[in-house]
Design an enzyme around this catalytic site. Structure first.
Site, PDB file in Angstrom:
ATOM      1  N   SER A 134      41.429  27.947  27.033  1.00 56.22           N
ATOM      2  CA  SER A 134      42.418  28.358  26.027  1.00 56.22           C
ATOM      3  C   SER A 134      41.730  28.662  24.694  1.00 56.22           C
ATOM      4  O   SER A 134      40.959  29.622  24.622  1.00 56.22           O
ATOM      5  CB  SER A 134      43.503  27.283  25.904  1.00 56.22           C
ATOM      6  OG  SER A 134      44.633  27.772  25.214  1.00 56.22           O
ATOM      7  N   HIS A 170      46.324  32.076  29.482  1.00 59.99           N
ATOM      8  CA  HIS A 170      47.645  31.672  29.994  1.00 59.99           C
ATOM      9  C   HIS A 170      48.516  32.894  30.266  1.00 59.99           C
ATOM     10  O   HIS A 170      49.702  32.937  29.939  1.00 59.99           O
ATOM     11  CB  HIS A 170      48.330  30.722  29.009  1.00 59.99           C
ATOM     12  CG  HIS A 170      47.488  29.572  28.586  1.00 59.99           C
ATOM     13  ND1 HIS A 170      46.902  28.715  29.488  1.00 59.99           N
ATOM     14  CD2 HIS A 170      47.116  29.134  27.346  1.00 59.99           C
ATOM     15  CE1 HIS A 170      46.207  27.792  28.825  1.00 59.99           C
ATOM     16  NE2 HIS A 170      46.313  28.036  27.532  1.00 59.99           N
TER      17      HIS A 170
END
Length: 244
Positions: A134, A170
């Site tokens: 991330s 994501h």
């Protein structure tokens, strides 16, 4: 044991829930170690939790995950001050540096205060594998999409730029990510952008994307390019990693 060329594994994964501990390292973290080429001893892995404020409870969970995986794991904390005397010397002795998620905007600001932007470039060029999830993925690129500033996703464009692309993380699990990436690429805010579904990682040797890998079935990686005033998306089928 440095690799023979600069290597980055940028991911949207790396952890799985466990029975005896809070979580374990999944295939992507183990693949980062594999990319380092270490043999004959415990892999040396340093984890940075800067993006979430160096949470000590999470650091303890990481130590447990490292123990289960058989790693010699160190947490590099920057709050309230660096917990190591010689940060660069330590990082140069590692096989893998893994960066956790959180606020990529805050991470970049804190790293630059401590001059880690220059340190990480030297560590990368020395052959230590740089990796993360991330925010710990976006940081290595020119920029990407982030919720660092609030619930509404925004662009971040001041990444370290080791990889001359944008990054979308994501991509399958947060519905606003894909359309924002497309808009930012179409209007030129982001360059060609490399994106990962949850559980997927992208392997770079130097600045060349050489492979997409996954620790979960049915997932994809994507390259989004600008075509006039529109964005075009190409799906890459990742190689399935073995379950550790």
């Amino acid at each position: 044991m440095p690799t023979d060329q600069p290597t980055i594994l940028a991911t949207s994964g790396g952890y799985r829930f466990a029975d005896r501990t809070r979580f374990e390292f999944d295939g992507l973290v183990h693949h980062a170690v594999e990319l380092s080429g270490v043999t004959g001893r415990r892999p040396r892995v340093t984890v940075l939790g800067t993006a979430s404020g160096d949470q000590r409870a999470f650091a303890d969970d990481l130590h447990e995950a490292g123990r289960v995986a058989g790693f010699d794991l160190t947490n590099l904390h920057l709050f309230p001050m660096p917990n190591l005397d010689d940060v660069e010397g330590h990082l140069l002795e590692q096989d893998v540096v893994w960066v956790n998620g959180g606020s990529v905007a805050n991470l970049l600001a804190v790293w630059r205060v401590h001059e880690l932007d220059a340190v990480f470039r030297r560590v990368w060029e020395a052959g230590v594998v740089l990796s993360g999830v991330s925010a710990g993925s976006i940081c290595w690129y020119l920029g990407g999409t982030t919720d660092s500033f609030g619930p509404e996703l925004r662009a971040v464009t001041n990444g370290l730029g080791f990889l001359p692309y944008g990054n979308g993380v994501h991509y399958d699990s947060e519905g606003r990510r894909r359309p924002l990436v497309h808009r930012l690429v179409a209007d030129g805010t982001l360059p060609t952008t490399h994106c990962t579904d949850d559980g997927v990682g992208l392997v770079y040797r130097g600045t060349e994307l050489v492979e997409a890998v996954t620790e979960a079935d049915g997932k994809g990686a994507y390259i989004v390019t600008r075509d006039g005033d529109e964005a075009r998306e190409e799906r890459l089928e990742p190689r399935r990693l073995p379950t550790p």
